[in-house]
Design an enzyme around this catalytic site. Sequence first.
Site, PDB file in Angstrom:
ATOM      1  N   CYS A   1       0.850  -1.191   0.000  1.00  9.56           N
ATOM      2  CA  CYS A   1       0.000   0.000   0.000  1.00  9.56           C
ATOM      3  C   CYS A   1       0.894   1.252   0.000  1.00  9.56           C
ATOM      4  O   CYS A   1       1.709   1.405  -0.908  1.00  9.56           O
ATOM      5  CB  CYS A   1      -0.950  -0.068   1.193  1.00  9.56           C
ATOM      6  SG  CYS A   1      -2.190   1.219   1.310  1.00  9.56           S
TER       7      CYS A   1
ATOM      8  N   HIS B   1      -7.299  -4.436  -3.913  1.00  9.08           N
ATOM      9  CA  HIS B   1      -6.266  -3.769  -3.134  1.00  9.08           C
ATOM     10  C   HIS B   1      -6.138  -4.469  -1.774  1.00  9.08           C
ATOM     11  O   HIS B   1      -7.131  -4.834  -1.159  1.00  9.08           O
ATOM     12  CB  HIS B   1      -6.657  -2.299  -2.927  1.00  9.08           C
ATOM     13  CG  HIS B   1      -5.582  -1.477  -2.283  1.00  9.08           C
ATOM     14  ND1 HIS B   1      -4.547  -0.927  -3.009  1.00  9.08           N
ATOM     15  CD2 HIS B   1      -5.381  -1.124  -0.994  1.00  9.08           C
ATOM     16  CE1 HIS B   1      -3.757  -0.255  -2.185  1.00  9.08           C
ATOM     17  NE2 HIS B   1      -4.241  -0.363  -0.961  1.00  9.08           N
TER      18      HIS B   1
ATOM     19  N   ASP C   1      -8.492  -3.483  -8.095  1.00 10.09           N
ATOM     20  CA  ASP C   1      -8.125  -2.393  -7.188  1.00 10.09           C
ATOM     21  C   ASP C   1      -8.729  -1.083  -7.691  1.00 10.09           C
ATOM     22  O   ASP C   1      -8.297  -0.532  -8.703  1.00 10.09           O
ATOM     23  CB  ASP C   1      -6.600  -2.285  -7.119  1.00 10.09           C
ATOM     24  CG  ASP C   1      -6.121  -1.353  -6.026  1.00 10.09           C
ATOM     25  OD1 ASP C   1      -6.872  -0.450  -5.627  1.00 10.09           O
ATOM     26  OD2 ASP C   1      -4.973  -1.531  -5.573  1.00 10.09           O
TER      27      ASP C   1
END
Length: 236
Positions: free
Chosen positions: A122, A200, A171
């Site tokens: 991330c 994600h 995502d």
Amino acid sequence: MTQFVQLTSKDGFTLSAYVAEPEGAPRGGVVVVQEIFGVNHHIRDVADAYARAGYVAVAPAIFERVQHGVDLGYTPDDIKKGIALKAALEAHHQQAVLGDLQAAIDLAARRSGGKVGIVGYCYGGLLAWRAAAGLHGLSAAAPYYGGGVTTPDEAARTPKVPVIAHFGERDAHIPVADVEALRERHANGGVKVHIYPADHGFNCDQRGAYDATAAELARERTLAFFAEHVASQPTA
């Protein structure tokens, strides 16, 4: 063996880092860069797994320039807190945090006596990408679904070390078209881009987006990549 230690950045700032060491002789070092949730249970698990694979794993608490002791979960409230912490760090300490990562790289090199790779998830994926282009002492980088990596300014960076990047095709934060553009831009530049049928955060087994198949394949690829570019010796 695991422990928390103190790192000293080049500007004199001190921050904590979680360190996990293998039982035998290290194959090298791996810096593990957190998500927006701090060096929480999941990130410590990731570091422990790299230690079991033979690496000295160092997970720096990069939010400490903004707030000490960040250890969040994955509730909507935790997500809001993490986003705010990231925004504050980016606004006020964007360059300084790279110095913090450099301190983690240096420690991983000293503790392992070998080469060092970096992996980030991330926000940590974005920082791993920046580290690959701007820091020294690295031999490989593996950003996972790095938010911002595919934006024009970030995609224009030129990594100094081989990179393997992992993204999820579902995502909503990182359009697949942008990922494909990143792949094309760096097709001849030592950047391998993999896209998985996942969302994600697919690597985190504490999130609803966890995808065991994608996570395992990405881990296998990353370990093989580090074995090629970082490891000094094969596993037993």
